[in-house]
Design an enzyme around this catalytic site. Structure first.
Site, short mmCIF file in Angstrom:
data_model
loop_
_atom_site.label_atom_id
_atom_site.label_comp_id
_atom_site.label_asym_id
_atom_site.label_seq_id
_atom_site.Cartn_x
_atom_site.Cartn_y
_atom_site.Cartn_z
N ARG A 41 -0.78 7.86 3.93
CA ARG A 41 -1.79 7.21 4.78
C ARG A 41 -1.33 5.82 5.24
NH1 ARG A 41 -5.32 7.35 8.71
NH2 ARG A 41 -6.83 5.66 8.56
N TYR A 88 -15.12 10.13 -1.30
CA TYR A 88 -14.00 9.73 -2.18
C TYR A 88 -13.95 10.53 -3.48
CZ TYR A 88 -12.26 5.85 0.61
OH TYR A 88 -11.66 5.10 1.60
N ASN A 133 -10.59 -4.48 -0.67
CA ASN A 133 -10.49 -3.41 -1.67
C ASN A 133 -9.52 -3.77 -2.78
OD1 ASN A 133 -12.19 -1.15 -1.24
ND2 ASN A 133 -11.10 -0.73 0.67
N HIS A 166 -17.00 3.97 -4.15
CA HIS A 166 -16.17 5.15 -3.85
C HIS A 166 -16.37 6.23 -4.93
CE1 HIS A 166 -13.15 2.94 -0.97
NE2 HIS A 166 -14.41 2.86 -0.57
N CYS A 205 -19.31 -1.92 0.71
CA CYS A 205 -18.40 -0.88 1.23
C CYS A 205 -19.05 -0.21 2.43
CB CYS A 205 -18.16 0.15 0.13
SG CYS A 205 -17.31 1.63 0.68
N ASP A 206 -18.20 0.23 3.36
CA ASP A 206 -18.75 0.86 4.55
C ASP A 206 -18.74 2.39 4.51
OD1 ASP A 206 -16.12 1.53 4.82
OD2 ASP A 206 -15.86 0.65 6.80
N ARG A 264 0.85 -1.20 0.00
CA ARG A 264 0.00 0.00 0.00
C ARG A 264 0.89 1.25 0.00
NH1 ARG A 264 -4.91 1.75 4.21
NH2 ARG A 264 -5.16 3.86 3.37
P1 NAD Z 1 -4.34 -5.79 6.87
O1 NAD Z 1 -3.13 -5.82 6.02
O2 NAD Z 1 -4.21 -5.47 8.31
O3 NAD Z 1 -5.07 -7.21 6.77
C1 NAD Z 1 -5.18 -7.95 5.63
C2 NAD Z 1 -4.83 -9.40 5.90
O4 NAD Z 1 -5.00 -10.12 4.68
C3 NAD Z 1 -3.38 -9.63 6.33
O5 NAD Z 1 -3.34 -10.34 7.53
C4 NAD Z 1 -2.79 -10.44 5.17
O6 NAD Z 1 -1.81 -11.38 5.59
C5 NAD Z 1 -4.01 -11.12 4.61
N1 NAD Z 1 -3.85 -11.58 3.23
C6 NAD Z 1 -3.23 -10.95 2.22
N2 NAD Z 1 -3.33 -11.67 1.08
C7 NAD Z 1 -4.04 -12.79 1.39
C8 NAD Z 1 -4.47 -13.91 0.65
N3 NAD Z 1 -4.19 -14.02 -0.66
N4 NAD Z 1 -5.16 -14.88 1.29
C9 NAD Z 1 -5.44 -14.77 2.60
N5 NAD Z 1 -5.06 -13.73 3.37
C10 NAD Z 1 -4.37 -12.74 2.76
O7 NAD Z 1 -5.35 -4.78 6.15
P2 NAD Z 1 -6.54 -3.90 6.73
O8 NAD Z 1 -6.13 -2.47 6.70
O9 NAD Z 1 -7.02 -4.45 8.00
O10 NAD Z 1 -7.63 -4.04 5.60
C11 NAD Z 1 -8.11 -5.28 5.15
C12 NAD Z 1 -8.93 -5.12 3.91
O11 NAD Z 1 -10.20 -4.58 4.19
C13 NAD Z 1 -8.32 -4.19 2.87
O12 NAD Z 1 -8.56 -4.70 1.58
C14 NAD Z 1 -9.08 -2.92 3.08
O13 NAD Z 1 -9.01 -2.08 1.96
C15 NAD Z 1 -10.44 -3.49 3.30
N6 NAD Z 1 -11.47 -2.61 3.87
C16 NAD Z 1 -12.55 -2.39 3.10
C17 NAD Z 1 -13.57 -1.61 3.54
C18 NAD Z 1 -14.72 -1.33 2.62
O14 NAD Z 1 -15.39 -0.37 2.75
N7 NAD Z 1 -14.98 -2.16 1.61
C19 NAD Z 1 -13.52 -1.05 4.83
C20 NAD Z 1 -12.39 -1.29 5.61
C21 NAD Z 1 -11.38 -2.10 5.11
C1 G6P Z 2 -13.33 3.56 4.32
C2 G6P Z 2 -13.52 2.92 2.97
C3 G6P Z 2 -12.73 1.66 2.87
C4 G6P Z 2 -11.29 1.90 3.29
C5 G6P Z 2 -11.34 2.35 4.73
C6 G6P Z 2 -10.03 2.40 5.48
O1 G6P Z 2 -14.06 2.88 5.29
O2 G6P Z 2 -14.83 2.65 2.65
O3 G6P Z 2 -12.84 1.16 1.59
O4 G6P Z 2 -10.53 0.72 3.17
O5 G6P Z 2 -11.97 3.59 4.73
O6 G6P Z 2 -9.15 3.35 5.12
P1 G6P Z 2 -7.80 3.49 5.96
O7 G6P Z 2 -7.06 4.54 5.22
O8 G6P Z 2 -8.20 3.89 7.35
O9 G6P Z 2 -7.12 2.14 5.92
MN MN Z 3 -14.97 1.26 0.82
#
Ligand code: NAD
Ligand code: G6P
Ligand code: MN
Length: 447
Positions: A290, A270, A149, A202, A171-172, A95
């Protein structure tokens, strides 16, 4: 009637969001009873730190739930009803590169928008498809609720490459903004709002917001957003939650500049990256993005607290908090498990719901959700301003998926060039070549 108990796999067990989701699931056991939780991750060391603490929390608060943490897909995906997926392929190290490489060329680097989101998409597609395939192999009746994501690109990839799979992308961000809208209006809960919304993930707009009696709430919210964006009254008085970091406070405030572009609607936060990309570049620190902020704050806090729980052997005085707004995940799972017909914003194939837009686009629109999945609600025709922006952005998303599928350098270069955030084709190529150099482990080979 007794509700059937559910078996859940959490893919990305090592995510910083996992403990908050566990706390949230525990809080909702009465309406969403659980018999089994399995963590799955491909990084055993990272997952273990979260899993050891969550195991203690579960033993103390819901000992009847079976718990297992594994890196073995067969164990993880066998006998599950739902896979809740939040993986980050390449983790924060990648990232950071997604964000910093574009900045070298004066272009904003963001997790899901523009070049950063494209690079992340090229990593996520394979990871999420692998999860879908494991789920279908070991629990063919299960549903995947994906919030990994970049959800827009992942959703397009699942639509195109796994058209019959039971996966819903969500998405949240709208939920988070609606929470703020409710606060702005002095209402107790976002659930009192009934909304219409359309766009891409987004990349969308609210067109109607009403209370349960049908009263139009748009004018009052618009008046506030025009002056303060989505900053809450508490934040404006300097009494906001400490958990909302400065960069997010800026984002919520910035909505006041995005709003006037179409004062009839209300924008997703976004959109600032697409409409004011240069402002974001100017305020960015190319040495500290970030990703660095998240590693220094959220990751340290969550892993520190989990390790502390494991050392103490108890979570009785834990500071880990429930991620309240993650409760939309329970709403979605409940809708499918118990046919609740909940109305929710989901990322689904357009199929005519936005009448004058590509039927094959993955759009974010309200749906009624029951045991047979989401039933999208018609949003009608959209204005030229939004349509133009969305056509361009959906082309980016589709080109990325085609590039991934075909291993096409050409299409990925086109995707970057079409993105509003990238100023020209030469810059697009420079960014692409730098991305390729650092993504060899994660991207398909491009020809
Ligand atoms: P993070 O890196 O802390 O956690 C991700 C985990 O996924 C890690 O432990 C990693 O080892 C694991 N991983 C990576 N590739 C993998 C694979 N191929 N198979 C199994 N496990 C795997 O990340 P985070 O900041 O906690 O975010 C997690 C995800 O949630 C991100 O994609 C983030 O963008 C997403 N997210 C989405 C929303 C939304 O609105 N859709 C909201 C919050 C977070
Ligand atoms: C929002 C979005 C997510 C994004 C999250 C975390 O909730 O909807 O898609 O992954 O923010 O962003 P951050 O920069 O805190 O990891
Ligand atoms: Mn999102």
């Amino acid at each position: 009637m007794e509700l059937k108990k559910q078996s859940i796999a959490i893919a990305g067990g090592g995510s910083t969001f996992t403990p908050g989701i566990i706390m949230m699931l525990l809080e909702n056991l009465e309406i969403f009873p659980i018999r089994q939780i399995k963590f799955y991750d491909n990084d055993p060391e990272r997952q273990k730190q979260i899993a050891d603490a969550c195991e203690i929390i579960l033993k103390e608060r819901a000992p009847e739930i079976t718990f297992v943490a594994t890196t073995d897909p067969e164990i993880a995906f066998t006998d599950v009803d739902f896979v809740m997926a939040h993986i980050r392929v390449g983790k924060y190290a990648m990232r950071e590169k997604d964000e910093k490489i574009p900045l070298k060329y004066g272009v904003i680097g963001q997790e899901t928008c523009g070049p950063g989101g494209i690079a992340y998409g090229m990593r996520s597609i394979g990871g999420v498809l692998e999860l879908v395939d494991y789920m279908e192999q070991y629990s063919p009746n299960a549903w995947m609720l994906n919030y990994s994501n970049p959800a827009a690109i992942v959703a397009e990839a699942t639509r195109k490459l796994r058209p019959n799979s039971k996966i819903i992308n969500i998405c949240d961000m709208p939920v988070g903004i609606e929470h703020r809208m409710a606060e702005i209006l002095g209402m107790k809960s976002r659930k009192e709002l009934s909304i219409r919304y359309y766009g891409l993930n987004h990349f969308g707009w609210w067109t109607d917001i009403r209370d349960k009696d049908g009263n139009d709430l748009m004018p009052a919210i618009q008046k506030h957003v025009k002056e303060h964006g989505y900053l809450t009254p508490a934040e404006l008085e300097g009494k906001g939650s400490e958990e909302v970091e400065a960069s997010w406070v800026h984002t919520f405030g910035k909505a006041k500049e995005v709003y006037p572009l179409d004062p009839k609607t209300l924008p997703n936060t976004y959109l600032k990256y697409y409409l004011f990309p240069q402002d974001e570049v100017e305020k960015a620190n190319p040495e500290y993005t970030r990703a660095n902020e998240v590693m220094d704050h959220r990751e340290k806090m969550v892993f520190g607290e989990c390790n502390r729980i494991s050392q103490l052997g108890t979570a009785v005085n834990s500071e880990l908090e429930m991620d309240d707004h993650a409760s939309y995940i329970v709403d979605l799972a409940r809708a499918i498990a118990y046919n609740t017909k909940e109305r929710m914003l989901l990322i689904v194939p357009n199929n005519g719901a936005i009448a004058n837009f590509d039927p094959t686009a993955m759009v974010e629109i309200p749906c009624i959700v029951g045991s047979n999945g989401p039933e999208p609600l018609v949003q009608g025709e959209i204005p030229r301003f939004q349509k133009g922006l969305m056509e361009q952005q959906v082309a980016v998303e589709k080109l990325v998926v085609e590039a991934w599928e075909e291993g096409s350098y050409q299409k990925l270069w086109q995707a970057l060039t079409v993105s509003r955030i990238v100023p020209n084709a030469r810059v697009a190529k420079n960014i692409l070549d730098d991305f390729i150099a650092v993504n060899t482990e994660f991207w398909p080979t491009l020809n």
